[in-house]
Design a protein around this motif. Structure first.
Motif, mmCIF file in Angstrom:
data_model
loop_
_atom_site.group_PDB
_atom_site.id
_atom_site.type_symbol
_atom_site.label_atom_id
_atom_site.label_comp_id
_atom_site.label_asym_id
_atom_site.label_seq_id
_atom_site.Cartn_x
_atom_site.Cartn_y
_atom_site.Cartn_z
ATOM 1 N N ILE A 1 29.707 -107.539 -19.956
ATOM 2 C CA ILE A 1 30.171 -108.783 -19.659
ATOM 3 C C ILE A 1 30.908 -108.921 -18.316
ATOM 4 O O ILE A 1 31.253 -108.004 -17.844
ATOM 5 N N SER A 2 31.035 -110.274 -17.902
ATOM 6 C CA SER A 2 31.525 -110.594 -16.752
ATOM 7 C C SER A 2 33.086 -110.653 -17.006
ATOM 8 O O SER A 2 33.456 -110.870 -17.816
ATOM 9 N N PRO A 3 33.915 -110.501 -15.843
ATOM 10 C CA PRO A 3 35.324 -110.626 -15.875
ATOM 11 C C PRO A 3 35.863 -112.051 -16.019
ATOM 12 O O PRO A 3 34.681 -112.727 -15.745
ATOM 13 N N ALA A 4 37.046 -112.304 -15.822
ATOM 14 C CA ALA A 4 37.173 -113.596 -15.608
ATOM 15 C C ALA A 4 38.200 -113.940 -14.697
ATOM 16 O O ALA A 4 38.751 -113.070 -14.301
ATOM 17 N N LYS A 5 38.157 -115.048 -14.108
ATOM 18 C CA LYS A 5 39.133 -115.299 -12.982
ATOM 19 C C LYS A 5 40.500 -115.301 -13.098
ATOM 20 O O LYS A 5 41.498 -114.928 -12.522
ATOM 21 N N LYS A 6 40.842 -115.875 -14.137
ATOM 22 C CA LYS A 6 42.155 -115.981 -14.745
ATOM 23 C C LYS A 6 42.494 -114.642 -15.742
ATOM 24 O O LYS A 6 41.924 -114.251 -16.326
ATOM 25 N N ALA A 74 42.142 -104.053 -20.077
ATOM 26 C CA ALA A 74 41.018 -104.971 -19.565
ATOM 27 C C ALA A 74 40.717 -106.219 -20.532
ATOM 28 O O ALA A 74 40.722 -107.270 -20.183
ATOM 29 N N ILE A 75 40.636 -105.899 -21.678
ATOM 30 C CA ILE A 75 40.141 -106.703 -22.731
ATOM 31 C C ILE A 75 41.102 -107.829 -22.966
ATOM 32 O O ILE A 75 40.705 -108.861 -23.587
ATOM 33 N N LEU A 76 42.399 -107.484 -22.852
ATOM 34 C CA LEU A 76 43.467 -108.410 -22.882
ATOM 35 C C LEU A 76 43.861 -108.876 -21.765
ATOM 36 O O LEU A 76 44.691 -109.949 -21.759
ATOM 37 N N SER A 77 43.609 -108.549 -20.650
ATOM 38 C CA SER A 77 43.927 -108.948 -19.268
ATOM 39 C C SER A 77 43.226 -110.201 -18.717
ATOM 40 O O SER A 77 43.688 -111.419 -18.506
ATOM 41 N N GLN A 82 34.936 -116.449 -22.787
ATOM 42 C CA GLN A 82 34.411 -115.577 -23.624
ATOM 43 C C GLN A 82 35.328 -114.608 -24.251
ATOM 44 O O GLN A 82 35.018 -114.197 -25.450
ATOM 45 N N TYR A 83 36.383 -114.363 -23.532
ATOM 46 C CA TYR A 83 37.536 -113.538 -24.072
ATOM 47 C C TYR A 83 38.209 -114.337 -25.145
ATOM 48 O O TYR A 83 38.737 -113.667 -25.960
ATOM 49 N N ARG A 84 38.438 -115.514 -24.696
ATOM 50 C CA ARG A 84 39.119 -116.597 -25.737
ATOM 51 C C ARG A 84 38.210 -116.694 -27.054
ATOM 52 O O ARG A 84 38.959 -116.443 -28.201
ATOM 53 N N GLN A 153 25.042 -93.906 -19.830
ATOM 54 C CA GLN A 153 25.528 -93.926 -20.878
ATOM 55 C C GLN A 153 24.776 -94.185 -22.131
ATOM 56 O O GLN A 153 25.078 -93.758 -23.310
ATOM 57 N N THR A 154 23.585 -95.040 -21.832
ATOM 58 C CA THR A 154 22.794 -95.650 -22.921
ATOM 59 C C THR A 154 21.504 -95.712 -22.428
ATOM 60 O O THR A 154 21.278 -96.149 -21.016
ATOM 61 N N ASP A 155 20.263 -96.232 -23.119
ATOM 62 C CA ASP A 155 19.239 -96.622 -22.862
ATOM 63 C C ASP A 155 18.933 -98.127 -23.359
ATOM 64 O O ASP A 155 17.774 -98.717 -23.091
ATOM 65 N N CYS A 156 20.086 -98.532 -23.924
ATOM 66 C CA CYS A 156 19.969 -99.679 -24.797
ATOM 67 C C CYS A 156 21.151 -100.635 -24.110
ATOM 68 O O CYS A 156 22.319 -100.510 -24.289
ATOM 69 N N ILE A 157 21.010 -101.728 -23.210
ATOM 70 C CA ILE A 157 22.080 -102.583 -22.759
ATOM 71 C C ILE A 157 21.548 -104.074 -22.876
ATOM 72 O O ILE A 157 20.460 -104.497 -22.561
ATOM 73 N N ILE A 158 22.509 -104.880 -23.556
ATOM 74 C CA ILE A 158 22.464 -106.031 -23.947
ATOM 75 C C ILE A 158 23.381 -106.815 -22.605
ATOM 76 O O ILE A 158 24.487 -106.773 -22.569
ATOM 77 N N ASN A 159 22.742 -107.388 -21.712
ATOM 78 C CA ASN A 159 23.325 -107.971 -20.784
ATOM 79 C C ASN A 159 23.854 -109.262 -20.824
ATOM 80 O O ASN A 159 22.986 -110.354 -20.931
ATOM 81 N N LEU A 160 25.153 -109.586 -20.872
ATOM 82 C CA LEU A 160 25.762 -110.908 -21.453
ATOM 83 C C LEU A 160 26.760 -111.485 -20.023
ATOM 84 O O LEU A 160 27.220 -112.300 -20.180
ATOM 85 N N ALA A 161 26.486 -110.558 -18.994
ATOM 86 C CA ALA A 161 27.171 -110.925 -17.913
ATOM 87 C C ALA A 161 26.600 -112.346 -17.030
ATOM 88 O O ALA A 161 25.536 -112.726 -17.288
ATOM 89 N N SER A 162 27.438 -112.994 -16.284
ATOM 90 C CA SER A 162 26.911 -114.105 -15.774
ATOM 91 C C SER A 162 26.086 -113.726 -14.557
ATOM 92 O O SER A 162 25.814 -112.679 -14.098
ATOM 93 N N LYS A 163 25.174 -114.608 -14.085
ATOM 94 C CA LYS A 163 24.244 -114.352 -13.114
ATOM 95 C C LYS A 163 24.824 -113.557 -11.784
ATOM 96 O O LYS A 163 24.406 -112.557 -11.264
#
Length: 168
Positions: A1-6, A74-77, A82-84, A153-163
């Protein structure tokens, strides 16, 4: 997933468990960003004065990035939508273990993060037009390193990142 600005700092509830895998490259970016004037940093971030000053001050004060006690998982920062909606603050230990194994966060500053890798607040989007050494931007700076790391690390990636992060 993508990070967040805030971002926030939350060191009381959960400790950071590890460091980002590409910390050496992150340190290179940190040092380069710390060398920018306020005007150059604001132009790079393309943001208002309040955000520019906040992030300029963050980089100016940013010390070693390897002291776990000074870092937030990171997950709490990140505080983006998407994090909310993921609501990691109410996860069980089993759910934390699951995301630590299966979830990765892409970052213009850190590269690839596991959920409990320690981070400090920053602003640096992948689309930033930084010219550092031979790299004309962050995509060139990171090159194929992030994709290679993920696929090692894997051969299966589900990409939920922004463009912005999907083309990494």
């Amino acid at each position: 997933i993508s990070p967040a600005k805030k971002m926030n700092e939350e060191r009381d509830d959960f400790p950071a468990l590890g460091l980002p895998v590409f910390l050496g490259k992150t340190n290179t970016l940190r040092d380069w960003l710390k060398g920018l004037s306020y005007e150059d940093a604001k132009a790079l971030w393309t943001c208002n004065d309040k955000l520019a000053q906040l992030n300029f001050d963050r980089f100016a004060a940013m010390g070693a990035l390897d002291e776990l006690s000074r870092l937030t998982p990171a997950i709490l920062s990140y505080e983006g939508i998407q994090y909310r909606y993921m609501a990691p603050g109410v996860f069980t230990n089993r759910e934390y273990d699951y995301i630590q194994e299966h979830l990765r966060i892409l970052s213009g500053f850190y590269g690839v993060l596991r959920p409990f890798d320690g981070v400090t607040p920053y602003r640096l989007e992948m689309q930033a037009k930084l010219k550092m050494g031979k790299a004309k931007d962050l995509y060139a700076f990171w090159g194929s390193l992030l994709a290679e790391h993920l696929f090692s690390q894997t051969d299966c990636i589900i990409n939920l990142a922004s463009k912005e992060y999907s083309i990494c």
